[in-house]
Scaffold this motif. Structure first.
Motif, PDB file in Angstrom:
ATOM      1  N   PRO A 121      35.436  48.288  56.721  1.00 60.19           N
ATOM      2  CA  PRO A 121      34.765  48.121  55.431  1.00 60.19           C
ATOM      3  C   PRO A 121      34.257  46.700  55.244  1.00 60.19           C
ATOM      4  CG  PRO A 121      37.125  48.023  55.132  1.00 60.19           C
ATOM      5  CD  PRO A 121      36.897  48.275  56.592  1.00 60.19           C
ATOM      6  N   GLY A 122      33.201  46.366  55.963  1.00 60.07           N
ATOM      7  CA  GLY A 122      32.674  45.003  55.861  1.00 60.07           C
ATOM      8  C   GLY A 122      31.210  44.976  56.226  1.00 60.07           C
ATOM      9  N   GLY A 153      28.971  48.264  57.904  1.00 63.72           N
ATOM     10  CA  GLY A 153      29.348  48.973  59.126  1.00 63.72           C
ATOM     11  C   GLY A 153      28.869  50.406  59.118  1.00 63.72           C
ATOM     12  N   ILE A 154      28.867  51.034  57.938  1.00 60.58           N
ATOM     13  CA  ILE A 154      28.397  52.423  57.834  1.00 60.58           C
ATOM     14  C   ILE A 154      26.898  52.497  58.129  1.00 60.58           C
ATOM     15  CG2 ILE A 154      27.958  54.289  56.181  1.00 60.58           C
ATOM     16  CD1 ILE A 154      30.693  53.741  54.977  1.00 60.58           C
ATOM     17  N   GLY A 204      31.065  38.737  52.116  1.00 58.52           N
ATOM     18  CA  GLY A 204      30.447  40.024  52.436  1.00 58.52           C
ATOM     19  C   GLY A 204      30.838  41.064  51.400  1.00 58.52           C
ATOM     20  N   LEU A 205      31.501  42.144  51.844  1.00 61.37           N
ATOM     21  CA  LEU A 205      31.938  43.179  50.910  1.00 61.37           C
ATOM     22  C   LEU A 205      33.271  42.820  50.253  1.00 61.37           C
ATOM     23  CD1 LEU A 205      31.006  46.521  52.729  1.00 61.37           C
ATOM     24  CD2 LEU A 205      29.731  45.267  50.989  1.00 61.37           C
ATOM     25  N   GLY A 206      33.873  41.690  50.669  1.00 59.99           N
ATOM     26  CA  GLY A 206      35.110  41.253  50.024  1.00 59.99           C
ATOM     27  C   GLY A 206      36.298  42.129  50.346  1.00 59.99           C
ATOM     28  N   SER A 207      36.275  42.772  51.522  1.00 64.56           N
ATOM     29  CA  SER A 207      37.343  43.726  51.852  1.00 64.56           C
ATOM     30  C   SER A 207      38.580  43.039  52.421  1.00 64.56           C
ATOM     31  CB  SER A 207      36.828  44.777  52.844  1.00 64.56           C
ATOM     32  OG  SER A 207      36.289  44.155  53.988  1.00 64.56           O
ATOM     33  N   THR A 217      23.934  31.159  40.387  1.00 64.90           N
ATOM     34  CA  THR A 217      24.597  31.371  39.100  1.00 64.90           C
ATOM     35  C   THR A 217      25.926  30.636  39.090  1.00 64.90           C
ATOM     36  OG1 THR A 217      23.708  33.625  39.267  1.00 64.90           O
ATOM     37  CG2 THR A 217      25.166  33.170  37.418  1.00 64.90           C
ATOM     38  N   ALA A 218      26.225  29.985  37.969  1.00 61.39           N
ATOM     39  CA  ALA A 218      27.473  29.225  37.834  1.00 61.39           C
ATOM     40  C   ALA A 218      28.609  30.114  37.327  1.00 61.39           C
ATOM     41  CB  ALA A 218      27.270  28.056  36.871  1.00 61.39           C
ATOM     42  N   GLN A 219      29.825  29.794  37.771  1.00 62.77           N
ATOM     43  CA  GLN A 219      31.064  30.402  37.259  1.00 62.77           C
ATOM     44  C   GLN A 219      31.006  31.931  37.247  1.00 62.77           C
ATOM     45  OE1 GLN A 219      33.905  28.799  36.807  1.00 62.77           O
ATOM     46  NE2 GLN A 219      32.875  26.907  37.409  1.00 62.77           N
ATOM     47  N   VAL A 220      30.833  32.500  38.436  1.00 59.07           N
ATOM     48  CA  VAL A 220      30.749  33.958  38.560  1.00 59.07           C
ATOM     49  C   VAL A 220      32.115  34.529  38.942  1.00 59.07           C
ATOM     50  CG1 VAL A 220      29.675  35.873  39.797  1.00 59.07           C
ATOM     51  CG2 VAL A 220      28.335  33.830  39.248  1.00 59.07           C
ATOM     52  N   PRO A 221      32.693  35.413  38.122  1.00 57.92           N
ATOM     53  CA  PRO A 221      33.975  36.034  38.480  1.00 57.92           C
ATOM     54  C   PRO A 221      33.841  36.788  39.800  1.00 57.92           C
ATOM     55  CG  PRO A 221      33.392  36.514  36.191  1.00 57.92           C
ATOM     56  CD  PRO A 221      32.171  35.907  36.833  1.00 57.92           C
ATOM     57  N   LEU A 222      34.770  36.535  40.723  1.00 58.46           N
ATOM     58  CA  LEU A 222      34.700  37.182  42.036  1.00 58.46           C
ATOM     59  C   LEU A 222      35.528  38.463  42.114  1.00 58.46           C
ATOM     60  CD1 LEU A 222      34.809  34.065  44.396  1.00 58.46           C
ATOM     61  CD2 LEU A 222      32.833  35.497  43.832  1.00 58.46           C
ATOM     62  N   ALA A 223      36.462  38.651  41.169  1.00 63.24           N
ATOM     63  CA  ALA A 223      37.320  39.845  41.230  1.00 63.24           C
ATOM     64  C   ALA A 223      36.512  41.148  41.337  1.00 63.24           C
ATOM     65  CB  ALA A 223      38.268  39.887  40.030  1.00 63.24           C
ATOM     66  N   PRO A 224      35.410  41.313  40.577  1.00 63.28           N
ATOM     67  CA  PRO A 224      34.654  42.569  40.704  1.00 63.28           C
ATOM     68  C   PRO A 224      33.988  42.744  42.073  1.00 63.28           C
ATOM     69  CG  PRO A 224      34.084  41.420  38.656  1.00 63.28           C
ATOM     70  CD  PRO A 224      34.861  40.458  39.491  1.00 63.28           C
ATOM     71  N   LEU A 225      33.850  41.654  42.825  1.00 59.62           N
ATOM     72  CA  LEU A 225      33.119  41.704  44.094  1.00 59.62           C
ATOM     73  C   LEU A 225      34.034  41.873  45.306  1.00 59.62           C
ATOM     74  CD1 LEU A 225      30.525  38.815  43.497  1.00 59.62           C
ATOM     75  CD2 LEU A 225      30.334  41.249  42.923  1.00 59.62           C
ATOM     76  N   VAL A 226      35.368  41.852  45.091  1.00 55.22           N
ATOM     77  CA  VAL A 226      36.302  41.967  46.219  1.00 55.22           C
ATOM     78  C   VAL A 226      37.170  43.207  46.042  1.00 55.22           C
ATOM     79  CG1 VAL A 226      36.293  39.474  46.602  1.00 55.22           C
ATOM     80  CG2 VAL A 226      38.081  40.487  45.172  1.00 55.22           C
ATOM     81  N   TRP A 227      37.677  43.708  47.153  1.00 56.38           N
ATOM     82  CA  TRP A 227      38.412  44.972  47.139  1.00 56.38           C
ATOM     83  C   TRP A 227      39.705  44.914  46.342  1.00 56.38           C
ATOM     84  CZ3 TRP A 227      38.277  49.145  51.305  1.00 56.38           C
ATOM     85  CH2 TRP A 227      36.945  49.435  51.629  1.00 56.38           C
ATOM     86  N   PHE A 228      40.378  43.761  46.371  1.00 57.60           N
ATOM     87  CA  PHE A 228      41.639  43.655  45.637  1.00 57.60           C
ATOM     88  C   PHE A 228      41.434  43.620  44.117  1.00 57.60           C
ATOM     89  CE2 PHE A 228      44.132  41.959  49.416  1.00 57.60           C
ATOM     90  CZ  PHE A 228      45.106  42.945  49.362  1.00 57.60           C
TER      91      PHE A 228
END
Length: 305
Positions: A131-132, A109-110, A67-70, A21-32
């Motif tokens: 958390p990864g 990890g869980i 990964g989980l973007g932590s 997929t092109a131009q996917v916002p990463l903010a929702p996928l990372v912890w910050f």
């Protein structure tokens, strides 16, 4: 785009069986919850899909695994090239024998520590607190509570940037504190971890102890990236940050946690530039008060806005 730059339109991309997929916002996928978009996000169907894609991809196009973007700051200008995210097909854990687990690169990890408990395998409890995913643990020599990935890893299966699939031993990875020599663009698709025989109830008790210690000392309910700086030899990063007067220090929408000073927080609307800028100001103040250069543990990727 200059004449020499690789084409990144759909027609230039190798065929895939997973999702590209092109131009996917990463903010929702990372912890910050901050940062820009991936030029392309690839979620492979399996390791063969990943290998075929990388083999066919223009070798000048950068590739990064997510990964989980932590433990990650994605800069506000986004990440050029291809971000590879290992989803459900890679979130597997299975017993190889009485003390050994084969874990997919996308397993948390869980999941790994809980499966180890159910199989009566001790020594992997510390993964409960990180958390990864397995791929990130292997690349970063993830660790906590006195244990590190290098203590339990036997080998890992990796797809190199060229598309070649290789198996690397623990020794091949050149492990040091929070670092491996895994090449850029390589993606860890699975890893074999070995523990020791243990009692499931005792393993669960240790996992509960670790979880409680984390809850008490770390701002787990916040938008954060985990441990920001590596512990310098003979020092604790959080103590150096505290001694430099940075507890609660804020910049834009970012703040140094008052609960644990080696954690940065997004208070709501921080940009990645706020978060990274705050980290650099903390480094400057620590250098001024202690003479010590703090090294980032959090990975910072992509381009500024």
């Amino acid at each position: 785009m200059s004449a020499s730059a690789p084409s990144l339109d759909q027609a230039a991309m190798p065929p895939v069986r997973g999702r590209l997929t092109a131009q996917v916002p990463l903010a929702p996928l990372v912890w910050f919850k901050s940062g820009g978009a991936a030029q392309w996000l690839f979620e492979p169907k399996d390791a063969d899909d990943l290998a075929d894609f990388l083999k066919g991809l223009d070798p000048t196009i950068p590739v990064m695994a997510l990964g989980l973007g932590s433990n990650l700051i994605v800069r506000d200008g986004g990440v050029p090239g291809v971000v590879v995210r290992l989803g459900k097909p890679f979130a597997t854990v299975e017993a190889v024998d009485a003390t050994t687990l084969r874990c997919g690169g996308g397993a948390s990890g869980i999941l790994v520590s809980s499966t180890a408990r159910d199989k009566g395998i001790a020594g992997l409890e510390f993964l409960r607190s990180i958390p990864g995913t397995v791929g990130g643990f292997v690349r970063m020599n993830g660790g906590a509570y006195g244990r590190e990935t290098c203590d339990i890893l036997l080998e890992c299966d990796v797809v190199l940037r060229s598309g070649e699939r290789v198996t690397l031993s623990n020794a091949d990875l050149g492990y040091t504190y929070r670092h491996s020599s895994l090449p850029d663009g390589a993606v860890v698709v699975s890893a074999v971890f070995r523990g020791i025989p243990g009692d499931p109830a005792a393993i669960q008790a240790e996992m509960d102890r670790i979880a409680a210690a984390r809850e008490e000392s770390q701002p787990l309910r916040s938008k954060t990236g985990g441990s920001t700086f590596k512990n310098p030899e003979g020092h604790k990063a959080w103590q150096l940050v505290d001694q430099a007067g940075c507890r609660g220090l804020a910049m834009g929408g970012a703040q140094v946690s008052e609960k644990h000073t080696n954690f940065l927080l997004n208070l709501g609307d921080a940009t990645s530039a706020d978060i990274e800028g705050l980290g650099e100001e903390v480094r400057r103040r620590v250098k001024a008060t202690s003479g010590i250069d703090l090294e980032w543990e959090i990975q910072r990727v992509g381009k500024p806005a």
